[in-house]
Design a protein around this motif. Structure first.
Motif, mmCIF file in Angstrom:
data_model
loop_
_atom_site.group_PDB
_atom_site.id
_atom_site.type_symbol
_atom_site.label_atom_id
_atom_site.label_comp_id
_atom_site.label_asym_id
_atom_site.label_seq_id
_atom_site.Cartn_x
_atom_site.Cartn_y
_atom_site.Cartn_z
ATOM 1 N N TYR A 212 0.915 -1.307 -0.071
ATOM 2 C CA TYR A 212 -0.038 -0.148 -0.032
ATOM 3 C C TYR A 212 0.969 1.363 -0.074
ATOM 4 C CZ TYR A 212 -3.922 -3.009 1.096
ATOM 5 O OH TYR A 212 -4.863 -4.018 0.984
ATOM 6 N N LYS A 213 0.197 2.398 -0.361
ATOM 7 C CA LYS A 213 1.168 3.505 -0.264
ATOM 8 C C LYS A 213 1.159 4.224 1.008
ATOM 9 C CE LYS A 213 -0.265 4.894 -5.085
ATOM 10 N NZ LYS A 213 -1.640 4.646 -5.223
ATOM 11 N N ASP A 216 5.152 1.984 5.564
ATOM 12 C CA ASP A 216 5.666 0.658 5.775
ATOM 13 C C ASP A 216 5.046 -0.340 4.825
ATOM 14 O OD1 ASP A 216 3.453 -0.005 6.973
ATOM 15 O OD2 ASP A 216 4.399 0.120 9.042
ATOM 16 N N GLY A 217 4.193 0.301 3.799
ATOM 17 C CA GLY A 217 3.478 -0.654 2.950
ATOM 18 C C GLY A 217 2.501 -1.394 3.500
ATOM 19 N N THR A 218 1.934 -1.348 4.937
ATOM 20 C CA THR A 218 0.741 -1.853 5.265
ATOM 21 C C THR A 218 -0.481 -0.745 5.406
ATOM 22 O OG1 THR A 218 1.330 -1.680 7.658
ATOM 23 C CG2 THR A 218 2.010 -3.693 6.273
ATOM 24 N N CYS A 219 -1.435 -1.387 5.610
ATOM 25 C CA CYS A 219 -2.574 -0.082 5.627
ATOM 26 C C CYS A 219 -2.621 0.538 6.782
ATOM 27 C CB CYS A 219 -4.168 -1.005 5.701
ATOM 28 S SG CYS A 219 -4.571 -1.639 4.116
ATOM 29 N N VAL A 220 -3.013 1.697 6.848
ATOM 30 C CA VAL A 220 -2.981 2.779 8.085
ATOM 31 C C VAL A 220 -4.558 2.887 8.203
ATOM 32 C CG1 VAL A 220 -2.611 4.933 8.822
ATOM 33 C CG2 VAL A 220 -0.790 3.446 7.721
ATOM 34 N N ARG A 221 -4.758 2.878 9.561
ATOM 35 C CA ARG A 221 -6.156 2.894 10.108
ATOM 36 C C ARG A 221 -6.270 3.870 11.633
ATOM 37 N NH1 ARG A 221 -6.747 1.672 5.719
ATOM 38 N NH2 ARG A 221 -7.991 -0.018 5.030
ATOM 39 N N ASP A 222 -7.394 4.674 11.583
ATOM 40 C CA ASP A 222 -7.539 5.429 12.927
ATOM 41 C C ASP A 222 -8.114 4.754 14.031
ATOM 42 O OD1 ASP A 222 -8.454 7.082 14.870
ATOM 43 O OD2 ASP A 222 -8.151 8.964 13.314
ATOM 44 N N LYS A 277 3.425 -13.006 8.617
ATOM 45 C CA LYS A 277 3.687 -12.883 7.376
ATOM 46 C C LYS A 277 2.862 -12.182 6.755
ATOM 47 C CE LYS A 277 1.852 -17.055 4.996
ATOM 48 N NZ LYS A 277 2.021 -18.078 4.414
ATOM 49 N N PHE A 278 3.335 -11.571 5.431
ATOM 50 C CA PHE A 278 2.557 -10.801 4.507
ATOM 51 C C PHE A 278 1.406 -11.605 3.642
ATOM 52 C CE2 PHE A 278 6.111 -7.898 5.871
ATOM 53 C CZ PHE A 278 5.268 -6.984 6.606
ATOM 54 N N GLY A 279 0.266 -11.454 3.602
ATOM 55 C CA GLY A 279 -0.524 -12.050 2.569
ATOM 56 C C GLY A 279 -0.930 -10.967 1.476
ATOM 57 N N SER A 280 -1.849 -11.663 0.589
ATOM 58 C CA SER A 280 -2.185 -10.681 -0.279
ATOM 59 C C SER A 280 -3.167 -9.712 0.202
ATOM 60 C CB SER A 280 -2.795 -11.477 -1.857
ATOM 61 O OG SER A 280 -3.588 -12.358 -1.169
ATOM 62 N N ARG A 281 -3.474 -8.590 -0.441
ATOM 63 C CA ARG A 281 -4.324 -7.486 -0.239
ATOM 64 C C ARG A 281 -5.655 -8.111 -0.194
ATOM 65 N NH1 ARG A 281 -3.912 -1.857 -3.076
ATOM 66 N NH2 ARG A 281 -1.781 -1.441 -2.896
ATOM 67 N N ARG A 282 -6.616 -7.389 0.608
ATOM 68 C CA ARG A 282 -8.042 -7.592 0.504
ATOM 69 C C ARG A 282 -8.754 -6.723 -0.324
ATOM 70 N NH1 ARG A 282 -10.381 -7.577 6.676
ATOM 71 N NH2 ARG A 282 -9.504 -5.373 6.288
ATOM 72 N N PRO A 283 -9.767 -7.202 -1.077
ATOM 73 C CA PRO A 283 -10.206 -6.279 -2.146
ATOM 74 C C PRO A 283 -10.879 -5.099 -1.601
ATOM 75 C CG PRO A 283 -11.292 -8.367 -2.144
ATOM 76 C CD PRO A 283 -9.929 -8.443 -1.380
ATOM 77 N N GLY A 284 -10.733 -3.802 -2.048
ATOM 78 C CA GLY A 284 -11.504 -2.757 -1.487
ATOM 79 C C GLY A 284 -10.810 -1.929 -0.237
ATOM 80 N N ASP A 285 -9.738 -2.337 0.075
ATOM 81 C CA ASP A 285 -9.267 -1.802 1.429
ATOM 82 C C ASP A 285 -8.359 -0.458 1.030
ATOM 83 O OD1 ASP A 285 -9.590 -2.890 3.787
ATOM 84 O OD2 ASP A 285 -7.987 -4.341 3.731
ATOM 85 N N PRO A 286 -8.674 0.717 1.306
ATOM 86 C CA PRO A 286 -8.056 1.968 0.945
ATOM 87 C C PRO A 286 -6.489 1.761 1.693
ATOM 88 C CG PRO A 286 -10.086 2.525 1.975
ATOM 89 C CD PRO A 286 -9.919 0.957 2.177
ATOM 90 N N ASP A 287 -5.654 2.571 1.185
ATOM 91 C CA ASP A 287 -4.380 2.716 2.045
ATOM 92 C C ASP A 287 -4.390 3.232 3.407
ATOM 93 O OD1 ASP A 287 -2.982 2.205 -0.642
ATOM 94 O OD2 ASP A 287 -3.536 4.175 -1.292
#
Ligand SMILES: NC(=O)c1ccc[n+]([C@@H]2O[C@H](COP(=O)([O-])OP(=O)(O)OC[C@H]3O[C@@H](n4cnc5c(N)ncnc54)[C@H](O)[C@@H]3O)[C@@H](O)[C@H]2O)c1
Length: 329
Positions: A212-213, A216-222, A277-287
């Motif tokens: 992800y953009k 560190d490449g992983t999703c960011v959430r509040d 470990k890192f798996g594949s993205r889930r569809p629809g998850d924003p960065d």
């Protein structure tokens, strides 16, 4: 002195139970819950009526008998993924259940509601941080259901003078600081409890995507600590009792954490490495999804106090370590 009465739907659930325990000194509380997803052990000494919001006639009787001064409305089904494959469940329960509740309030002359809305009303936002007046474009029926209820509230205010505060929570998380009460969703779909449970069982945890953009490449959430959410309900009720008529507020920390930062924080709390470990993205998850928090700070004077990553992971870890079976001990 008699305490003002509140009727709280979904008060045995995660956010509801933390909130009623925080409100009980100041208010008399009656919980209405179908107990499908909640836990009575989470609300010791608080009266619970087992009732589903689909039972409009019984709800009307109860509202007229108890005659609360305000309703705090948590009850909903909450799994966004499930709502995509079973929208009926979400529209019937969340939307039509809320309509029954609003009609019971109107009939009994109850004029105040605090409603648990969600950041899901925004969908994939155009700008960050997300401000309350940003476009609402939910990407699943769960988010649609929350937006529809906000629309009903607006119209019920205009037609019947029902005043409300819609609180758009970002990601609720954490536990009592001593680990005595915590999160026990069944099934669990939230990252922090899933990670901690995997850690405690020595299982590998999979982080969905690392391309992800983000830093560190992983999703960011509040993430917002459930103690902070309990506190925001106090502030919203006080504002309604002081004459606020309608408002929508984001409830977040205004700071985002990445999935990897959460894993690192758990490692820091426990002093042991986590297996992941890192798996594949889930569809629809924003960065990235981060709440704009200026409006709630300016108008309600509320700001998150417990929503730093260390307090969140350490309190949640204590709860899960001490209660491997959740509220079943
Ligand atoms: N947990 C989060 O991160 C989060 C984020 C944004 C918004 N919210 C909203 O906050 C509220 C509470 O979330 P939670 O995590 O505590 O969920 P939860 O599932 O723990 O609690 C919901 C409670 O409502 C009850 N309920 C559901 N439908 C009902 C009905 N028709 N009649 C009576 N009771 C019913 C459930 O049995 C449960 O006790 C929900 O409205 C949810 O949409 C939660």
């Amino acid at each position: 002195m008699t305490k003002p009465k509140l009727l709280v739907t979904g008060g045995t659930g995660y956010v509801g139970s933390f909130t009623v325990r925080a409100l009980q000194d100041k208010y008399e509380i009656l919980i209405v819950d179908n107990l499908l997803y909640g836990h009575e052990d989470a609300v010791p000494n608080i009266k619970v009526v087992k009732l589903d919001l689909s039972n409009g006639p019984r709800l009307k009787e109860l509202m007229a008998e108890y005659k609360p001064e305000a309703v705090v409305h948590f009850a909903a089904y909450i799994q966004a993924g499930e709502s995509v494959t079973n929208p009926t469940k979400y529209f019937v329960n969340n939307v039509s259940g809320s309509l029954n509740l609003l009609n019971a309030m109107v009939e009994a002359g109850v004029k105040k509601m605090v409603f648990s809305s969600s950041a899901a009303v925004y969908g994939n936002p155009e700008n960050l941080p997300i401000k309350e007046n940003q476009t609402k474009n939910p990407i699943n029926p769960y988010g649609d259901s929350k937006l529809m209820i906000e629309m009903m509230l607006k119209r019920y205010h205009m037609a019947y003078g029902l005043n409300y505060v819609a609180l758009r929570y970002f990601n609720a998380c954490g536990a009592e600081l001593d680990g005595s009460f915590g999160e026990d969703h069944r099934p669990e779909t939230h990252i922090i409890p899933l990670l901690i449970r995997a850690y405690l069982k020595g299982e590998e945890f999979i982080i969905f995507g690392n391309d992800y953009k983000t830093k560190d490449g992983t999703c960011v959430r509040d993430y917002v600590h459930v103690l902070d959410l309990a506190d925001v309900h106090k502030a919203a009720l006080t504002a309604l009792f002081d004459g606020l008529t309608t408002a929508e507020f984001n409830c977040g920390s205004g700071v985002g954490f990445s999935n990897l930062e959460i894993v690192k924080s758990l490692e820091a709390v426990t002093g042991q490495p986590a297996v992941y470990k890192f798996g594949s993205r889930r569809p629809g998850d924003p960065d990235k999804l981060v709440a704009g928090v200026d409006k709630i700070k300016d108008q309600l004077g509320w700001q998150a106090k417990y929503s730093d990553i260390k307090t969140i992971t350490s309190s949640a870890f204590k709860w899960h370590k001490n209660h491997p079976l959740g509220y079943n001990k």
